[in-house]
Design an enzyme around this catalytic site. Structure first.
Site, mmCIF file in Angstrom:
data_model
loop_
_atom_site.group_PDB
_atom_site.id
_atom_site.type_symbol
_atom_site.label_atom_id
_atom_site.label_comp_id
_atom_site.label_asym_id
_atom_site.label_seq_id
_atom_site.Cartn_x
_atom_site.Cartn_y
_atom_site.Cartn_z
ATOM 1 N N ASP A 62 6.418 -1.560 -5.303
ATOM 2 C CA ASP A 62 5.794 -2.879 -5.201
ATOM 3 C C ASP A 62 5.795 -3.600 -6.542
ATOM 4 O O ASP A 62 6.030 -4.810 -6.618
ATOM 5 C CB ASP A 62 4.365 -2.757 -4.658
ATOM 6 C CG ASP A 62 3.493 -1.773 -5.443
ATOM 7 O OD1 ASP A 62 4.039 -0.952 -6.217
ATOM 8 O OD2 ASP A 62 2.260 -1.841 -5.277
ATOM 9 N N ARG A 63 5.571 -2.864 -7.620
ATOM 10 C CA ARG A 63 5.543 -3.470 -8.947
ATOM 11 C C ARG A 63 6.936 -3.911 -9.373
ATOM 12 O O ARG A 63 7.091 -4.962 -10.008
ATOM 13 C CB ARG A 63 4.944 -2.480 -9.944
ATOM 14 C CG ARG A 63 3.448 -2.232 -9.707
ATOM 15 C CD ARG A 63 2.971 -0.986 -10.410
ATOM 16 N NE ARG A 63 3.292 -1.032 -11.836
ATOM 17 C CZ ARG A 63 3.360 0.046 -12.613
ATOM 18 N NH1 ARG A 63 3.134 1.244 -12.097
ATOM 19 N NH2 ARG A 63 3.633 -0.078 -13.886
ATOM 20 N N THR B 92 -2.487 -0.709 2.482
ATOM 21 C CA THR B 92 -3.355 -1.276 3.516
ATOM 22 C C THR B 92 -2.576 -1.947 4.633
ATOM 23 O O THR B 92 -2.850 -1.726 5.816
ATOM 24 C CB THR B 92 -4.333 -2.295 2.893
ATOM 25 O OG1 THR B 92 -5.077 -1.661 1.846
ATOM 26 C CG2 THR B 92 -5.297 -2.828 3.942
ATOM 27 N N GLN C 134 5.797 -2.288 2.449
ATOM 28 C CA GLN C 134 4.676 -1.466 2.900
ATOM 29 C C GLN C 134 3.741 -1.142 1.745
ATOM 30 O O GLN C 134 4.113 -0.483 0.778
ATOM 31 C CB GLN C 134 5.176 -0.172 3.522
ATOM 32 C CG GLN C 134 4.062 0.675 4.117
ATOM 33 C CD GLN C 134 4.597 1.848 4.888
ATOM 34 O OE1 GLN C 134 5.246 2.716 4.326
ATOM 35 N NE2 GLN C 134 4.326 1.878 6.199
#
Length: 259
Positions: free
Chosen positions: A109-110, A10, A7
């Protein structure tokens, strides 16, 4: 089967892995108020279209940068699949160091991209993720996350320009044929697109110079494909980098829990 959920600010990606391959992928707009029940109705229909149902899902891993949505994604797994999901940054084993001043600030996410890029391409690396923000993550030779540069994403730049300037329209991002625009739309497309290429190339050059080592550059994210063929500074375009990272984290967590 494994349900992987990634997730972003956006979009939210749902993907199913059958133990050998990714067999289905779907994207939905990220809405922080969407409930577990709403996710379930949507996902149930899509699974049925591919000849699957909830009974086939026996594991789930979640990466989210939207804290207010995480509760309902957890509930989705618990209520409809009867499983406790693995959540990156919570109950997962990454198997890498995070060598930044405040490791807790490294977004899920990273971390996922760091692991996905390292297992696929080795290190040292610059991993560029083009989404709501564009991140430039530095991955060491041993797979550690060592630092980052963050800039506004290209879509965010377009939106800000349209909202702040009354006479500038909202435009589609396209690779312009010319650098010099002859009307407002072509002028905006040139400035935004080639300006962004310039940003990417400048940061790549200066990150490499500061790091002092040869580095492979990998690009991923929703709009990364826009820049294929526009720059020679990016060595690999890998749209599935996040899924590769999520699968690897799942495997590492399972193996770690067996010890």
């Amino acid at each position: 089967m494994l349900l992987a959920i990634e997730q972003g600010n956006t979009n939210t990606l749902f993907a199913v892995h059958d133990g050998a391959h990714w067999v289905a992928q779907w994207r939905a707009a990220t809405e922080s108020t969407r409930t577990a029940d709403e996710y379930a109705v949507w996902l149930h229909q899509l699974l049925q279209m591919r000849g699957m149902d909830f009974s086939g899902i026996d594991a789930c891993i979640i990466s989210s940068v939207v804290p207010q949505s995480l509760f309902n994604l957890r509930k989705l797994a618990q209520r409809y699949f009867q499983i406790t999901p693995y959540v990156v940054g919570d109950n997962t084993h990454l198997g890498i160091e995070v060598r930044i001043d405040k490791p807790s600030e490294a977004g899920a996410d990273r971390l996922v991209n760091t692991i996905g890029a390292f297992i696929e391409h080795g290190g040292p690396l610059i991993v560029i993720d083009s989404g709501t923000a564009t991140t430039f993550d530095v991955v060491a030779a041993d797979g550690a996350l060592e630092g980052t540069a963050i800039s506004p994403g290209i879509n965010l730049s377009v939106q800000a320009l349209h909202q702040a300037a009354a006479k500038l329209p909202r435009i589609a991002i396209e690779k312009p044929v010319h650098y010099i625009g002859k009307d407002t739309v072509s002028a905006m497309q040139s400035g935004i697109y080639w300006g962004y290429v310039g940003l990417i190339e400048y940061l790549i050059d200066h990150i490499k110079a500061e790091y002092g080592q040869s580095m492979t550059v990998v690009a991923t994210g929703g709009v990364a494909s826009l820049f294929e063929g526009a720059t020679t500074k990016i060595d690999h375009f890998d749209p599935d980098l996040t899924l590769k990272g999520l699968l690897e984290i799942y495997k590492r967590t399972i193996e770690h829990n067996k010890r």
